[in-house]
Design a protein around this motif. Structure first.
Motif, PDB file in Angstrom:
ATOM      1  N   ALA A  75      75.512 -90.488  13.701  1.00 50.61           N
ATOM      2  CA  ALA A  75      76.134 -91.688  13.130  1.00 50.61           C
ATOM      3  C   ALA A  75      77.648 -91.680  13.350  1.00 50.61           C
ATOM      4  O   ALA A  75      78.254 -92.730  13.607  1.00 50.61           O
ATOM      5  N   GLU A  79      78.399 -92.675  16.898  1.00 51.09           N
ATOM      6  CA  GLU A  79      78.145 -94.120  16.991  1.00 51.09           C
ATOM      7  C   GLU A  79      79.285 -94.919  16.350  1.00 51.09           C
ATOM      8  O   GLU A  79      79.674 -95.986  16.836  1.00 51.09           O
ATOM      9  N   ALA A  80      79.848 -94.385  15.263  1.00 52.92           N
ATOM     10  CA  ALA A  80      80.897 -95.087  14.515  1.00 52.92           C
ATOM     11  C   ALA A  80      82.266 -94.975  15.175  1.00 52.92           C
ATOM     12  O   ALA A  80      83.190 -95.695  14.805  1.00 52.92           O
ATOM     13  N   SER A 111      88.521 -89.132  11.413  1.00 53.03           N
ATOM     14  CA  SER A 111      88.829 -90.312  12.227  1.00 53.03           C
ATOM     15  C   SER A 111      90.321 -90.600  12.186  1.00 53.03           C
ATOM     16  O   SER A 111      91.042 -90.100  11.312  1.00 53.03           O
ATOM     17  N   VAL A 150      86.213 -98.748   9.554  1.00 53.71           N
ATOM     18  CA  VAL A 150      85.041 -99.014  10.401  1.00 53.71           C
ATOM     19  C   VAL A 150      84.082 -97.827  10.369  1.00 53.71           C
ATOM     20  O   VAL A 150      82.860 -98.000  10.235  1.00 53.71           O
ATOM     21  N   VAL A 151      84.620 -96.624  10.491  1.00 50.65           N
ATOM     22  CA  VAL A 151      83.780 -95.420  10.470  1.00 50.65           C
ATOM     23  C   VAL A 151      83.052 -95.307   9.131  1.00 50.65           C
ATOM     24  O   VAL A 151      81.843 -95.058   9.079  1.00 50.65           O
ATOM     25  N   LYS A 152      83.772 -95.515   8.037  1.00 50.03           N
ATOM     26  CA  LYS A 152      83.174 -95.429   6.696  1.00 50.03           C
ATOM     27  C   LYS A 152      82.053 -96.462   6.537  1.00 50.03           C
ATOM     28  O   LYS A 152      80.954 -96.139   6.080  1.00 50.03           O
ATOM     29  N   ALA A 153      82.327 -97.704   6.924  1.00 54.34           N
ATOM     30  CA  ALA A 153      81.326 -98.770   6.792  1.00 54.34           C
ATOM     31  C   ALA A 153      80.093 -98.490   7.646  1.00 54.34           C
ATOM     32  O   ALA A 153      78.953 -98.713   7.214  1.00 54.34           O
ATOM     33  N   THR A 154      80.316 -97.982   8.861  1.00 59.48           N
ATOM     34  CA  THR A 154      79.200 -97.685   9.763  1.00 59.48           C
ATOM     35  C   THR A 154      78.341 -96.545   9.227  1.00 59.48           C
ATOM     36  O   THR A 154      77.104 -96.608   9.252  1.00 59.48           O
ATOM     37  N   MET A 155      78.992 -95.501   8.719  1.00 61.23           N
ATOM     38  CA  MET A 155      78.252 -94.362   8.156  1.00 61.23           C
ATOM     39  C   MET A 155      77.440 -94.808   6.938  1.00 61.23           C
ATOM     40  O   MET A 155      76.268 -94.445   6.789  1.00 61.23           O
ATOM     41  N   GLY A 170      76.429 -97.792   6.321  1.00 57.71           N
ATOM     42  CA  GLY A 170      75.377 -98.684   6.806  1.00 57.71           C
ATOM     43  C   GLY A 170      74.172 -97.921   7.319  1.00 57.71           C
ATOM     44  O   GLY A 170      73.049 -98.436   7.328  1.00 57.71           O
ATOM     45  N   ALA A 171      74.406 -96.662   7.745  1.00 58.88           N
ATOM     46  CA  ALA A 171      73.309 -95.803   8.216  1.00 58.88           C
ATOM     47  C   ALA A 171      72.695 -95.006   7.065  1.00 58.88           C
ATOM     48  O   ALA A 171      71.891 -94.092   7.283  1.00 58.88           O
TER      49      ALA A 171
END
Length: 242
Positions: free
Chosen positions: A151, A154-155, A173, A180-185, A187-188
């Motif tokens: 993840a 990907e982020a 990061s 963005v990294v926090k939201a993507t992680m 979201g996973a």
């Protein structure tokens, strides 16, 4: 055999500590809102501060009041950002970030702390070059390393650090990519235990025995000062009382 502190005394101490945390977060929310506006959708620093407040169980009313004070809708105090740099015993570098409405008081308190525990306050830039500003998502021991690593890649994270002593994991990061990294992680389905933009040293200095004790006391004293928001150091205290 002596009795420990009463339940009421322990509760009062906990409440006082919680109140101090709230005070620091409210100041950060105010400064962020004043600098970048009161809309968190357009102010990343404010979003991070609000998330920190909500994670500490701060009510939305308190958050909104802090924003309104900062943007002039309610009367409030204006705080200024100041950074102090210095050395603790053993050559340990220390950065102290403050938000204050009285610079004279703050520098006196910070200088007193360094002097009290055998350190000394330095000049601007004297230790900051040893640190990097970065976003950190920390996951407790037992987290799924493979899933987190996939993840994080990907982020768009810069690095994933797994600590062999306990298996905890940090996803690192650039500050600009943190949101963005926090939201993507998340979201996973990977919610970190701690998410923050912080300063980390390029290299740590191991200290032990009496020196480590003095360093630990200095850092704790600084963190407890009302005007201090964050304290960063390059001290490795793993052998603190060896």
């Amino acid at each position: 055999m002596g009795r420990g502190p009463s339940i009421e005394a322990r509760k009062n101490a906990t409440d006082a500590k919680r109140g101090k945390i709230f005070t620091k977060i409210i100041r950060e929310i105010g400064v962020a809102a004043r600098a970048g506006g009161g809309d968190p959708a357009n102010n990343p620093r404010l979003r991070v501060a609000i998330d920190k407040g909500l994670a500490a169980n701060m009510s939305k009313d308190v958050v909104e009041r802090a924003i309104k004070k900062a943007t002039g809708e309610l009367e409030g105090v204006e705080y200024e950002e100041i950074r102090y740099e210095g050395y603790a015993p053993g050559g340990v570098a220390v950065i102290v970030d403050c938000l204050t409405d009285n610079k004279v008081r703050t520098v006196a308190d910070v200088r007193h702390a360094f002097g009290k525990f055998g350190g000394n306050l330095g000049t601007d830039g004297s230790v900051a070059f040893m640190f990097k500003k970065l976003g950190v998502l920390s996951f407790a021991p037992g987290a799924d390393e493979e899933k987190i690593t996939e993840a994080a890649i990907e982020a768009g994270a810069d690095d994933v650090v797994v600590y062999p002593d306990d298996g905890s994991i940090d996803v690192l990061s650039a500050p600009d990519a943190f949101e963005v990294v926090k939201a993507t992680m998340e979201g996973a389905g990977l919610r970190p235990d701690i998410a923050e933009i912080t300063m980390r040293a390029d290299n740590d200095i191991a200290v032990a025995g009496e020196t480590a004790e003095q360093v630990a006391k200095l850092l704790a004293w600084l963190e407890d000062l009302d005007d201090v928001q964050n304290v960063y150091s390059n001290a490795d205290l793993s052998d603190a009382y060896a």
